[in-house]
Motif scaffolding. Structure first.
Motif, PDB file in Angstrom:
ATOM      1  N   GLU A  31     118.605  36.706  17.718  1.00  0.00           N
ATOM      2  CA  GLU A  31     117.767  35.515  17.586  1.00  0.00           C
ATOM      3  C   GLU A  31     118.536  34.286  18.073  1.00  0.00           C
ATOM      4  O   GLU A  31     119.618  33.999  17.576  1.00  0.00           O
ATOM      5  CB  GLU A  31     117.357  35.303  16.134  1.00  0.00           C
ATOM      6  CG  GLU A  31     116.459  36.399  15.603  1.00  0.00           C
ATOM      7  CD  GLU A  31     116.147  36.208  14.132  1.00  0.00           C
ATOM      8  OE1 GLU A  31     114.995  35.884  13.823  1.00  0.00           O
ATOM      9  OE2 GLU A  31     117.060  36.388  13.304  1.00  0.00           O
ATOM     10  N   ILE A  90     115.107  37.422  20.797  1.00  0.00           N
ATOM     11  CA  ILE A  90     114.002  36.545  20.436  1.00  0.00           C
ATOM     12  C   ILE A  90     114.494  35.135  20.714  1.00  0.00           C
ATOM     13  O   ILE A  90     115.491  34.692  20.137  1.00  0.00           O
ATOM     14  CB  ILE A  90     113.589  36.702  18.960  1.00  0.00           C
ATOM     15  CG1 ILE A  90     113.102  38.132  18.704  1.00  0.00           C
ATOM     16  CG2 ILE A  90     112.489  35.716  18.601  1.00  0.00           C
ATOM     17  CD1 ILE A  90     113.963  38.893  17.780  1.00  0.00           C
ATOM     18  N   ILE A 114     105.982  38.468  15.661  1.00  0.00           N
ATOM     19  CA  ILE A 114     106.550  39.048  16.877  1.00  0.00           C
ATOM     20  C   ILE A 114     108.064  39.206  16.734  1.00  0.00           C
ATOM     21  O   ILE A 114     108.629  40.238  17.115  1.00  0.00           O
ATOM     22  CB  ILE A 114     106.183  38.199  18.115  1.00  0.00           C
ATOM     23  CG1 ILE A 114     104.683  38.394  18.419  1.00  0.00           C
ATOM     24  CG2 ILE A 114     107.025  38.559  19.323  1.00  0.00           C
ATOM     25  CD1 ILE A 114     104.121  37.486  19.461  1.00  0.00           C
ATOM     26  N   ALA A 115     108.725  38.209  16.155  1.00  0.00           N
ATOM     27  CA  ALA A 115     110.168  38.315  15.932  1.00  0.00           C
ATOM     28  C   ALA A 115     110.476  39.503  15.027  1.00  0.00           C
ATOM     29  O   ALA A 115     111.394  40.288  15.294  1.00  0.00           O
ATOM     30  CB  ALA A 115     110.706  37.012  15.334  1.00  0.00           C
ATOM     31  N   ASP A 124     113.576  31.271  20.599  1.00  0.00           N
ATOM     32  CA  ASP A 124     112.644  30.332  19.994  1.00  0.00           C
ATOM     33  C   ASP A 124     112.814  28.946  20.592  1.00  0.00           C
ATOM     34  O   ASP A 124     113.936  28.475  20.787  1.00  0.00           O
ATOM     35  CB  ASP A 124     112.887  30.284  18.476  1.00  0.00           C
ATOM     36  CG  ASP A 124     111.813  29.492  17.758  1.00  0.00           C
ATOM     37  OD1 ASP A 124     110.623  29.719  18.046  1.00  0.00           O
ATOM     38  OD2 ASP A 124     112.156  28.644  16.913  1.00  0.00           O
ATOM     39  N   ALA A 127     111.317  38.331  23.620  1.00  0.00           N
ATOM     40  CA  ALA A 127     110.116  37.579  23.262  1.00  0.00           C
ATOM     41  C   ALA A 127     110.435  36.095  23.225  1.00  0.00           C
ATOM     42  O   ALA A 127     111.527  35.692  22.814  1.00  0.00           O
ATOM     43  CB  ALA A 127     109.589  38.014  21.901  1.00  0.00           C
ATOM     44  N   GLU A 139     102.228  33.926  14.002  1.00  0.00           N
ATOM     45  CA  GLU A 139     102.292  34.941  15.041  1.00  0.00           C
ATOM     46  C   GLU A 139     103.704  35.081  15.605  1.00  0.00           C
ATOM     47  O   GLU A 139     104.182  36.190  15.845  1.00  0.00           O
ATOM     48  CB  GLU A 139     101.309  34.630  16.186  1.00  0.00           C
ATOM     49  CG  GLU A 139      99.856  34.676  15.795  1.00  0.00           C
ATOM     50  CD  GLU A 139      99.353  33.359  15.218  1.00  0.00           C
ATOM     51  OE1 GLU A 139     100.155  32.401  15.056  1.00  0.00           O
ATOM     52  OE2 GLU A 139      98.154  33.275  14.919  1.00  0.00           O
ATOM     53  N   SER A 140     104.375  33.964  15.808  1.00  0.00           N
ATOM     54  CA  SER A 140     105.736  34.018  16.338  1.00  0.00           C
ATOM     55  C   SER A 140     106.667  34.742  15.372  1.00  0.00           C
ATOM     56  O   SER A 140     107.522  35.525  15.789  1.00  0.00           O
ATOM     57  CB  SER A 140     106.262  32.607  16.615  1.00  0.00           C
ATOM     58  OG  SER A 140     105.630  32.062  17.755  1.00  0.00           O
ATOM     59  N   THR A 177     109.228  32.726  21.409  1.00  0.00           N
ATOM     60  CA  THR A 177     108.451  32.280  20.256  1.00  0.00           C
ATOM     61  C   THR A 177     108.445  30.759  20.197  1.00  0.00           C
ATOM     62  O   THR A 177     109.305  30.100  20.791  1.00  0.00           O
ATOM     63  CB  THR A 177     109.022  32.853  18.937  1.00  0.00           C
ATOM     64  OG1 THR A 177     110.381  32.436  18.789  1.00  0.00           O
ATOM     65  CG2 THR A 177     108.946  34.373  18.921  1.00  0.00           C
ATOM     66  N   THR A 178     107.488  30.221  19.466  1.00  0.00           N
ATOM     67  CA  THR A 178     107.387  28.767  19.324  1.00  0.00           C
ATOM     68  C   THR A 178     107.356  28.407  17.840  1.00  0.00           C
ATOM     69  O   THR A 178     106.331  28.014  17.298  1.00  0.00           O
ATOM     70  CB  THR A 178     106.126  28.220  20.019  1.00  0.00           C
ATOM     71  OG1 THR A 178     104.984  28.930  19.520  1.00  0.00           O
ATOM     72  CG2 THR A 178     106.211  28.371  21.515  1.00  0.00           C
ATOM     73  N   MET A 179     108.513  28.542  17.205  1.00  0.00           N
ATOM     74  CA  MET A 179     108.633  28.190  15.787  1.00  0.00           C
ATOM     75  C   MET A 179     109.427  26.898  15.612  1.00  0.00           C
ATOM     76  O   MET A 179     109.980  26.639  14.555  1.00  0.00           O
ATOM     77  CB  MET A 179     109.284  29.344  15.015  1.00  0.00           C
ATOM     78  CG  MET A 179     108.420  30.597  14.981  1.00  0.00           C
ATOM     79  SD  MET A 179     109.127  31.943  14.014  1.00  0.00           S
ATOM     80  CE  MET A 179     110.188  32.711  15.257  1.00  0.00           C
TER      81      MET A 179
END
Length: 195
Positions: A99, A71, A47-48, A73, A25, A43-44, A27-29
């Motif tokens: 991660e 994941i 999903i994580a 990011d 995935a 949401e990110s 993600t945009t954190m």
């Protein structure tokens, strides 16, 4: 995402390909999983958590250690091309990192930090506060819910997927000792019936 993940899992398991599968995935954190400036979107994080949950379930229940989860990011400003390149790079990486963040052009790996609970400020829970508790009301969830209700007079909203059991009214006002006695009786009956 949950239903898509569920269908994907069913298809891959049916094909007996879990050991060769990967779940990734983007993600945009913020590139650091929200540690430096807070979480820009929940949401990110969800999903994580979903992907880590799938990986944990596969390791614990199915005993599948070859399945890979990643994941990745990044910042919201990263271009689609850059994100695609990061995803490919991370899938090709020969490591067990789940991660990985990219913050200011650097690869970042989140790690747990031991911190004494005594150094954290205590949060006061107001009497009669309202809590929404998910995951049903068994096990640890039941213990926590009971403590919140007894200690703080909390209003509890329990959300689960199991149907609400038909509980006789007489059981609703049992003392702690009566509850233990009932539990013992039910367990003995279950064992006697081979359950």
């Amino acid at each position: 995402p949950y239903l898509v993940c569920q269908r994907w899992y069913e298809s891959v398991a049916k094909a007996k390909q879990l050991g060769e599968a990967s779940l990734v995935a983007a993600t945009t954190m913020g590139g650091d999983f929200g540690f430096s400036s807070g979480l820009p979107n929940v949401e990110s994080g969800a999903i994580a958590g979903l992907l880590k949950g799938v990986a944990l379930e596969l390791k614990m229940q199915v005993r599948e250690d070859r399945f890979r989860t990643k994941i990745v990011d990044s910042t919201a400003q990263a271009s689609a091309t850059d994100v695609a390149e990061l995803l490919c790079r991370e899938l090709a990486a020969d490591d067990n990192e789940v991660e990985v963040g990219y913050y200011n052009g650097k690869r970042c790996l989140p790690r747990p930090v031991v911190e004494s609970v005594a150094t954290r400020p205590a949060n006061e829970i107001p009497h009669g506060a309202t809590f929404v508790i998910t995951g049903g009301a068994r096990g640890v969830t039941a213990v926590v819910a009971r403590q919140l209700g007894e200690k703080y007079g909390a209003k509890l909203h329990l959300i689960g997927s199991s149907p609400v059991p038909n509980v006789p009214d007489a059981y609703l006002d049992l003392s702690e000792e009566e509850t233990k006695e009932l539990r013992t009786t039910v367990m003995k009956e279950g064992l006697a019936n081979g359950e």
